[in-house]
Design a protein around this motif. Structure first.
Motif, PDB file in Angstrom:
ATOM      1  N   THR A  31      -2.957   0.484  -0.691  1.00  0.00           N
ATOM      2  CA  THR A  31      -3.444   1.769  -1.320  1.00  0.00           C
ATOM      3  C   THR A  31      -2.444   2.774  -1.805  1.00  0.00           C
ATOM      4  O   THR A  31      -2.831   3.693  -2.322  1.00  0.00           O
ATOM      5  CB  THR A  31      -4.074   2.620  -0.095  1.00  0.00           C
ATOM      6  N   ILE A 114      -4.598   5.078   7.103  1.00  0.00           N
ATOM      7  CA  ILE A 114      -5.487   4.224   7.163  1.00  0.00           C
ATOM      8  C   ILE A 114      -6.108   4.102   8.579  1.00  0.00           C
ATOM      9  O   ILE A 114      -7.249   4.081   8.487  1.00  0.00           O
ATOM     10  CB  ILE A 114      -5.012   2.643   6.880  1.00  0.00           C
ATOM     11  N   ARG A 162      10.781  11.406   0.670  1.00  0.00           N
ATOM     12  CA  ARG A 162       9.482  11.113   0.691  1.00  0.00           C
ATOM     13  C   ARG A 162       8.806  11.015   2.130  1.00  0.00           C
ATOM     14  O   ARG A 162       7.709  11.358   2.326  1.00  0.00           O
ATOM     15  CB  ARG A 162       9.044   9.804   0.121  1.00  0.00           C
TER      16      ARG A 162
HETATM   17  O1  C5P Z   1       3.107   2.724  -0.030  1.00  0.00           O
HETATM   18  P1  C5P Z   1       3.704   3.474  -1.362  1.00  0.00           P
HETATM   19  O2  C5P Z   1       5.180   3.666  -1.005  1.00  0.00           O
HETATM   20  O3  C5P Z   1       3.314   2.697  -2.437  1.00  0.00           O
HETATM   21  O4  C5P Z   1       2.908   4.733  -1.549  1.00  0.00           O
HETATM   22  C1  C5P Z   1       3.396   5.760  -2.571  1.00  0.00           C
HETATM   23  C2  C5P Z   1       3.045   7.060  -1.929  1.00  0.00           C
HETATM   24  O5  C5P Z   1       1.549   7.264  -1.993  1.00  0.00           O
HETATM   25  C3  C5P Z   1       3.468   7.365  -0.656  1.00  0.00           C
HETATM   26  O6  C5P Z   1       4.781   7.958  -0.725  1.00  0.00           O
HETATM   27  C4  C5P Z   1       2.568   8.328  -0.293  1.00  0.00           C
HETATM   28  O7  C5P Z   1       2.783   9.713  -0.497  1.00  0.00           O
HETATM   29  C5  C5P Z   1       1.249   8.189  -0.890  1.00  0.00           C
HETATM   30  N1  C5P Z   1       0.268   7.403  -0.022  1.00  0.00           N
HETATM   31  C6  C5P Z   1      -0.525   8.082   1.048  1.00  0.00           C
HETATM   32  N2  C5P Z   1      -1.483   7.379   1.632  1.00  0.00           N
HETATM   33  C7  C5P Z   1      -1.505   6.184   1.397  1.00  0.00           C
HETATM   34  C8  C5P Z   1      -0.812   5.387   0.677  1.00  0.00           C
HETATM   35  C9  C5P Z   1       0.185   5.972  -0.038  1.00  0.00           C
HETATM   36  O8  C5P Z   1      -0.403   9.000   0.954  1.00  0.00           O
HETATM   37  N3  C5P Z   1      -2.689   5.649   2.089  1.00  0.00           N
END
Ligand code: C5P
Length: 210
Positions: A31, A114, A162
């Protein structure tokens, strides 16, 4: 069956979730890619990823081709994704897509919310963590392997930034669901993390009658 895999950046969620999906014969959805794709579209439009109307327009305009772009990873894409992910309207726009994906055939989904928001009734929820230093070490090695020059201290500071943004946003903050099983991968390689996750899932799913 829905398996939720949440946790901070570079904790090993993606590798683990993909492997669990293969093992259980379930579709897999990363996601984070949705937020990354929205962030990229906003940058393409020359707008600020914190700009609510620009980010919402980007979320509404998403196309399948957005998810296969080559520029969805790296520090700029990371920051843009985190910024658009803090916007409630953007999250609402992406919510139904994630739910529909999971409802069709079941799924393993990895992300931040999730287990808390997208599928609060998931059969199994894993919250995968590792120390910020270890996650930065992995992200740094990943960048170098892709030929991107990076400074470890800078990567660590971005990881922490982050984390803070994901944990402190008012909408769908990063936190373990009350019924999530915690998996700390600081001292585990990918195989050991998979073995540990399978043990947790076996116990959970047998008590579920699955
Ligand atoms: O998991 P990944 O590092 O690729 O996600 C990128 C950014 O997207 C995360 O730092 C977060 O802010 C956001 N994200 C989120 N909710 C999710 C997946 C990702 O807020 N379910």
């Amino acid at each position: 069956m829905i398996i939720a895999v949440d946790g901070p950046a570079a904790a090993g969620k993606g590798t683990l979730a993909r492997r669990l999906a293969g093992t259980f014969g379930l579709p897999y959805l990363d996601t984070g890619l949705l937020y990354r794709a929205v962030g990229r579209r906003v940058l393409d439009a020359g707008a600020d990823p914190r700009d609510v109307p620009a980010a919402l327009a980007a979320a509404r305009a998403l196309q399948p081709a957005d998810f296969t772009r080559a520029d969805l990873r790296g520090p700029v894409a990371d920051m843009a994704a985190t910024a658009v992910a803090a916007i409630g309207d953007v999250r609402a726009e992406l919510l139904e897509f994630q739910r529909r994906f999971g409802r069709e055939h079941g799924a393993v989904l990895d992300g931040r919310d999730i287990g808390t928001v997208v599928f609060p009734t998931a059969e199994a929820k894993l919250f995968v963590t590792a120390s910020a230093e270890e996650r930065a070490r992995r992200r740094h090695a990943e960048l170098l392997a892709r030929g991107i020059t990076a400074d470890y201290a800078q990567v660590l500071s971005e990881v922490r930034d982050r984390d803070a943004q994901d944990e402190n946003r008012p909408v769908a903050p990063l936190r373990p669901a009350a019924d999530a099983m915690l998996l700390d991968t600081t001292h585990l390689d990918a195989d050991a993390a998979f073995t540990a996750a399978m043990a947790l899932l076996a116990a959970k799913l047998s008590s579920h009658g699955a």
